[in-house]
Design an enzyme around this catalytic site. Structure first.
Site: not given
Ligand code: BDR
Ligand code: CA
Length: 314
Positions: A13, A17-18, A42, A128, A162, A168-170, A243-244
């Site tokens: 997405d 970082d992707d 994202n 990711t 986060n 965590e977001f994902n 991250h990714d």
């Molecule tokens: C993940 O959340 C997204 O914002 C980043 O791309 C990463 O995959 C980190 O928590």
């Molecule tokens: Ca991502």
């Protein structure tokens, strides 16, 4: 003889970082990128797909399908990470108009098609973003579980979050999808925040990237500079975690990451904990599970691999 490159599908997405993950997925001789699939996360699906196509254009990624997938999580509405990735999903990165065209297939169909048409154990999935496409693919064709080599995902964490204090977001974006993916019998490698917070793009890293005066070098440097601004402004980090890129790094060279086996459950109902990955690290855990949870990054080698791979991309 050089070992065979590992076939991968990057489900992403982009996202800063992707975008770096995509550069590594394309550039590493250890990997054979079969497809890029996108998922709402994202930013909206339209925006992240546009970003994937633009990054593919910079990389000259012709012949690798880029297919859009699910535009929202299985159950809840999509909540994007605009405060980190901006209104475009890749704010701060100069991208050319995309000349790579999207593949007409739905990402879920493409994932199923590729896994079913290759020999069992030869394709690794690298998600990711939120796990919506992967969960849908499992429901659409359950036989992919026995045919995928590994699912190396960026998501979750052992004791930190986060999006919330513990999520965590994902995983938080689509907890039901994550529940499906962690619940299947395939090997999942969880590259979570414990690991990715060790991969900080320090000024020294940015200086090394700036010295690579190529299209992909500039793209990665701009992406990490913009991510750094967002992480300083919104997340209290001195330098941004990439991250990714860690998930792709693990597939390039598993020796970069120390893992431990543990059972992972995704919290679906907790009032304060929805989207948390609950990792059972007790030595006497009744069920050791099949998930490998990443714990320790070899930072020096990781950045050497990243820089070398970006350099190779041209
Ligand atoms: C993940 O959340 C997204 O914002 C980043 O791309 C990463 O995959 C980190 O928590
Ligand atoms: Ca991502």
């Amino acid at each position: 003889m050089a070992p065979m490159a590992r076939r991968i599908i990057l489900d992403c997405d982009p996202g800063h970082d992707d975008a770096v993950a995509l550069v590594l997925a394309h550039g590493s001789p250890a990997l054979d990128l079969l497809a890029v699939t996108t998922v709402g996360g994202n930013q909206t699906l339209d925006k992240v797909t546009h970003n994937a196509l633009s990054v593919a254009t910079v990389l000259g990624l012709n012949g690798v399908p880029v297919a859009a997938g699910c535009d929202r999580p299985l159950v809840q509405p999509l909540r994007t990470a605009e405060h980190v990735h901006g209104s475009s999903g890749l704010d701060g990165v100069d991208l050319p108009p995309a000349s790579v065209q999207p593949d007409p297939r739905h990402a879920v169909d493409l994932i199923v098609e590729l896994v079913m048409s290759h020999d069992p154990g030869t394709i690794t999935l690298i998600p990711t973003g939120p796990l919506t496409n992967i969960a849908m693919a499992v429901r659409r064709e359950p036989r992919i579980v026995g045919r995928v080599a590994e699912v190396v995902l960026m998501g979750g964490g052992r004791a930190t979050g986060n999006a919330t204090a513990v999520a965590e977001f994902n995983i938080w974006t689509d907890p039901e999808a994550a529940h499906i993916v962690f619940g299947e019998s395939w090997r999942v490698v969880m590259i979570g925040l414990d690991l990715t917070h060790q991969a900080l793009a320090t000024p020294e890293v940015l200086t090394r990237l700036a010295a690579i005066e190529t299209g992909s070098g500039r793209l990665v440097e701009q992406a990490l500079t913009a991510l750094g601004r967002a992480y300083r402004a919104n997340r209290g980090f001195p330098h941004p975690p990439v991250h990714d890129a860690c998930a792709v790094g693990y597939v390039i060279d598993p020796g970069l990451v120390t893992t431990r086996r543990a059972r992972v459950e995704v919290e679906l109902t907790g009032r304060h904990t929805r989207g948390m990955t609950v990792v059972d690290t007790r030595p006497d855990a009744p069920n050791p599970g099949t998930t490998l949870v990443a714990t320790q990054l070899d930072r020096q080698r990781f950045w050497d691999v990243v820089i070398e791979t970006v350099r190779r991309c041209g």
